[in-house]
Motif scaffolding. Structure first.
Motif, PDB file in Angstrom:
ATOM      1  N   PHE A  19      -0.481  94.335 -19.901  1.00 45.54           N
ATOM      2  CA  PHE A  19       0.377  93.374 -20.187  1.00 45.54           C
ATOM      3  C   PHE A  19       0.508  92.172 -19.782  1.00 45.54           C
ATOM      4  CE2 PHE A  19       2.266  97.694 -19.556  1.00 45.54           C
ATOM      5  CZ  PHE A  19       3.000  98.030 -20.788  1.00 45.54           C
ATOM      6  N   GLU A  20       0.889  91.153 -20.690  1.00 45.03           N
ATOM      7  CA  GLU A  20       0.805  89.803 -20.332  1.00 45.03           C
ATOM      8  C   GLU A  20       2.236  89.326 -19.572  1.00 45.03           C
ATOM      9  OE1 GLU A  20      -1.759  87.673 -21.245  1.00 45.03           O
ATOM     10  OE2 GLU A  20      -2.904  89.306 -22.008  1.00 45.03           O
ATOM     11  N   LYS A  21       2.134  88.079 -18.996  1.00 44.66           N
ATOM     12  CA  LYS A  21       3.305  87.685 -18.183  1.00 44.66           C
ATOM     13  C   LYS A  21       4.546  87.632 -18.823  1.00 44.66           C
ATOM     14  CE  LYS A  21       4.853  85.298 -14.608  1.00 44.66           C
ATOM     15  NZ  LYS A  21       5.161  86.158 -13.201  1.00 44.66           N
ATOM     16  N   MET A  22       4.354  87.416 -20.128  1.00 48.03           N
ATOM     17  CA  MET A  22       5.706  87.386 -21.222  1.00 48.03           C
ATOM     18  C   MET A  22       6.291  88.693 -21.394  1.00 48.03           C
ATOM     19  SD  MET A  22       4.418  85.852 -24.948  1.00 48.03           S
ATOM     20  CE  MET A  22       4.270  86.823 -26.055  1.00 48.03           C
ATOM     21  N   GLU A  23       5.625  89.719 -21.248  1.00 46.09           N
ATOM     22  CA  GLU A  23       6.254  91.037 -21.596  1.00 46.09           C
ATOM     23  C   GLU A  23       6.572  92.045 -20.391  1.00 46.09           C
ATOM     24  OE1 GLU A  23       2.984  92.337 -25.030  1.00 46.09           O
ATOM     25  OE2 GLU A  23       2.054  92.100 -22.931  1.00 46.09           O
ATOM     26  N   GLU A  24       6.978  90.922 -19.217  1.00 49.86           N
ATOM     27  CA  GLU A  24       7.465  91.778 -18.155  1.00 49.86           C
ATOM     28  C   GLU A  24       8.809  92.499 -18.404  1.00 49.86           C
ATOM     29  OE1 GLU A  24       6.654  89.512 -13.966  1.00 49.86           O
ATOM     30  OE2 GLU A  24       7.696  88.125 -15.389  1.00 49.86           O
ATOM     31  N   GLY A  25       9.302  93.205 -17.508  1.00 51.71           N
ATOM     32  CA  GLY A  25      10.367  94.158 -17.787  1.00 51.71           C
ATOM     33  C   GLY A  25      10.418  95.452 -18.125  1.00 51.71           C
ATOM     34  N   ASP A  26      11.432  96.207 -18.378  1.00 51.64           N
ATOM     35  CA  ASP A  26      11.351  97.703 -18.366  1.00 51.64           C
ATOM     36  C   ASP A  26      10.497  98.116 -19.876  1.00 51.64           C
ATOM     37  OD1 ASP A  26      12.912  98.112 -16.219  1.00 51.64           O
ATOM     38  OD2 ASP A  26      14.588  97.925 -17.133  1.00 51.64           O
ATOM     39  N   LYS A  27       9.823  99.261 -19.917  1.00 52.05           N
ATOM     40  CA  LYS A  27       9.170  99.758 -20.935  1.00 52.05           C
ATOM     41  C   LYS A  27       9.551 101.376 -20.979  1.00 52.05           C
ATOM     42  CE  LYS A  27       7.116  95.857 -21.255  1.00 52.05           C
ATOM     43  NZ  LYS A  27       7.879  94.892 -22.111  1.00 52.05           N
ATOM     44  N   LYS A  28       9.703 101.773 -22.183  1.00 46.98           N
ATOM     45  CA  LYS A  28      10.149 103.057 -22.271  1.00 46.98           C
ATOM     46  C   LYS A  28       8.729 103.821 -23.194  1.00 46.98           C
ATOM     47  CE  LYS A  28      13.025 106.587 -24.136  1.00 46.98           C
ATOM     48  NZ  LYS A  28      14.634 106.628 -24.597  1.00 46.98           N
ATOM     49  N   ILE A  29       7.936 104.509 -22.397  1.00 48.72           N
ATOM     50  CA  ILE A  29       6.680 105.323 -22.881  1.00 48.72           C
ATOM     51  C   ILE A  29       6.982 106.649 -23.459  1.00 48.72           C
ATOM     52  CG2 ILE A  29       4.277 106.039 -22.198  1.00 48.72           C
ATOM     53  CD1 ILE A  29       4.922 103.019 -21.606  1.00 48.72           C
ATOM     54  N   ARG A  30       6.731 106.806 -24.704  1.00 50.22           N
ATOM     55  CA  ARG A  30       6.974 108.146 -25.223  1.00 50.22           C
ATOM     56  C   ARG A  30       5.861 108.933 -25.862  1.00 50.22           C
ATOM     57  NH1 ARG A  30      11.500 109.758 -29.941  1.00 50.22           N
ATOM     58  NH2 ARG A  30      10.953 111.837 -30.026  1.00 50.22           N
ATOM     59  N   LEU A  31       5.801 110.118 -25.681  1.00 54.50           N
ATOM     60  CA  LEU A  31       4.409 110.774 -25.983  1.00 54.50           C
ATOM     61  C   LEU A  31       4.910 112.094 -26.779  1.00 54.50           C
ATOM     62  CD1 LEU A  31       1.203 110.619 -25.613  1.00 54.50           C
ATOM     63  CD2 LEU A  31       1.407 112.743 -24.061  1.00 54.50           C
ATOM     64  N   SER A  32       4.368 112.202 -27.999  1.00 53.54           N
ATOM     65  CA  SER A  32       4.900 113.498 -28.579  1.00 53.54           C
ATOM     66  C   SER A  32       3.472 114.066 -29.175  1.00 53.54           C
ATOM     67  CB  SER A  32       5.860 113.022 -29.949  1.00 53.54           C
ATOM     68  OG  SER A  32       5.077 111.989 -30.580  1.00 53.54           O
ATOM     69  N   LEU A  33       3.567 115.435 -29.398  1.00 53.61           N
ATOM     70  CA  LEU A  33       2.389 116.334 -30.044  1.00 53.61           C
ATOM     71  C   LEU A  33       3.006 117.035 -30.938  1.00 53.61           C
ATOM     72  CD1 LEU A  33      -0.340 117.655 -29.687  1.00 53.61           C
ATOM     73  CD2 LEU A  33       0.801 119.036 -27.845  1.00 53.61           C
ATOM     74  N   VAL A  34       2.452 116.896 -32.338  1.00 53.41           N
ATOM     75  CA  VAL A  34       2.704 117.534 -33.507  1.00 53.41           C
ATOM     76  C   VAL A  34       1.361 118.610 -34.054  1.00 53.41           C
ATOM     77  CG1 VAL A  34       4.565 116.037 -34.035  1.00 53.41           C
ATOM     78  CG2 VAL A  34       2.430 115.535 -35.146  1.00 53.41           C
ATOM     79  N   GLU A  42       8.629 121.042 -26.709  1.00 58.14           N
ATOM     80  CA  GLU A  42       9.950 121.358 -26.589  1.00 58.14           C
ATOM     81  C   GLU A  42      10.629 120.108 -26.775  1.00 58.14           C
ATOM     82  OE1 GLU A  42      11.893 123.823 -23.815  1.00 58.14           O
ATOM     83  OE2 GLU A  42      10.284 125.054 -23.612  1.00 58.14           O
ATOM     84  N   GLN A  43      10.095 118.876 -26.329  1.00 62.13           N
ATOM     85  CA  GLN A  43      10.620 117.686 -26.473  1.00 62.13           C
ATOM     86  C   GLN A  43       9.791 116.738 -26.120  1.00 62.13           C
ATOM     87  OE1 GLN A  43      14.302 117.719 -24.074  1.00 62.13           O
ATOM     88  NE2 GLN A  43      13.057 117.556 -22.192  1.00 62.13           N
ATOM     89  N   PRO A  44       9.984 115.613 -26.745  1.00 61.88           N
ATOM     90  CA  PRO A  44       8.815 114.448 -26.236  1.00 61.88           C
ATOM     91  C   PRO A  44       8.865 114.284 -24.784  1.00 61.88           C
ATOM     92  CG  PRO A  44       9.889 113.867 -28.114  1.00 61.88           C
ATOM     93  CD  PRO A  44      10.542 115.083 -27.668  1.00 61.88           C
ATOM     94  N   ILE A  45       7.837 113.760 -24.368  1.00 60.08           N
ATOM     95  CA  ILE A  45       7.513 113.544 -22.884  1.00 60.08           C
ATOM     96  C   ILE A  45       7.886 111.858 -23.035  1.00 60.08           C
ATOM     97  CG2 ILE A  45       6.006 112.962 -21.067  1.00 60.08           C
ATOM     98  CD1 ILE A  45       4.206 115.147 -22.118  1.00 60.08           C
ATOM     99  N   GLU A  46       9.004 111.448 -22.105  1.00 57.90           N
ATOM    100  CA  GLU A  46       9.267 110.168 -21.942  1.00 57.90           C
ATOM    101  C   GLU A  46       9.432 109.616 -20.386  1.00 57.90           C
ATOM    102  OE1 GLU A  46      13.132 109.912 -23.869  1.00 57.90           O
ATOM    103  OE2 GLU A  46      12.494 109.817 -25.828  1.00 57.90           O
ATOM    104  N   LEU A  47       8.987 108.420 -20.278  1.00 64.88           N
ATOM    105  CA  LEU A  47       9.067 108.005 -18.923  1.00 64.88           C
ATOM    106  C   LEU A  47       9.459 106.352 -18.983  1.00 64.88           C
ATOM    107  CD1 LEU A  47       5.767 106.945 -17.318  1.00 64.88           C
ATOM    108  CD2 LEU A  47       5.498 108.772 -19.175  1.00 64.88           C
ATOM    109  N   ASN A  48       9.797 106.010 -18.106  1.00 63.46           N
ATOM    110  CA  ASN A  48      10.215 104.429 -17.983  1.00 63.46           C
ATOM    111  C   ASN A  48       9.211 103.707 -16.877  1.00 63.46           C
ATOM    112  OD1 ASN A  48      12.327 104.396 -19.779  1.00 63.46           O
ATOM    113  ND2 ASN A  48      13.202 105.786 -18.225  1.00 63.46           N
ATOM    114  N   ILE A  49       8.799 102.567 -17.424  1.00 60.72           N
ATOM    115  CA  ILE A  49       8.036 102.046 -16.188  1.00 60.72           C
ATOM    116  C   ILE A  49       8.582 100.575 -16.173  1.00 60.72           C
ATOM    117  CG2 ILE A  49       5.752 103.067 -16.475  1.00 60.72           C
ATOM    118  CD1 ILE A  49       4.657 100.847 -18.018  1.00 60.72           C
TER     119      ILE A  49
END
Length: 132
Positions: free
Chosen positions: A48-63, A72-79
């Protein structure tokens, strides 16, 4: 934001900012379907660059190859990306352990990565019948 590493592996761990990845693969072999794969990991290294600071929602799905969700549901996490005043960039190492995932068919599956709702990458994961 740049995805520097996005891979499927047997094991991954982050030790103080040092990402360790072991056994990268793209095919799982089994005798028959359905089958349960005991454990595998998805390892990510995001820059991440300086201007991209802040909360990010990561989502991983498998199809599967029909687009049907395997999880059963996508994997989600916040950083939260936060840089000190003397930094221009920051790295986020993420390890997702996937335990006891059931696959109902052989074929090509897709592991999709989205960050803040934007598609950032796709990995192919093949399931194949083991030849005796």
């Amino acid at each position: 934001m740049k995805v520097e590493l996005f891979t499927i592996c047997d094991f991954a761990a982050d030790y103080g900012g040092k990402l360790n990845v072991v056994g990268i693969f793209d095919t799982i072999f089994a005798g028959q379907t359905p089958f349960v794969h005991p454990r595998w990991c998805v390892a990510l290294k995001l820059r991440f660059e300086k201007m991209e600071e802040g909360d990010k929602k990561i989502r991983l799905s498998l199809v599967d190859d029909d687009g049907k969700s395997v999880l059963e549901q996508p994997i989600e996490l916040n950083i939260n990306v936060k840089l000190s005043p003397d930094q221009n960039q920051s790295i986020a190492n993420i390890v997702l352990n996937l335990d006891r995932i059931q696959f109902n068919s052989f074929g090509e599956h897709a592991v999709d990565l989205a960050i803040n709702g934007r598609h950032e990458g796709r990995l192919s994961l093949f399931t194949s019948q083991r030849q005796c």
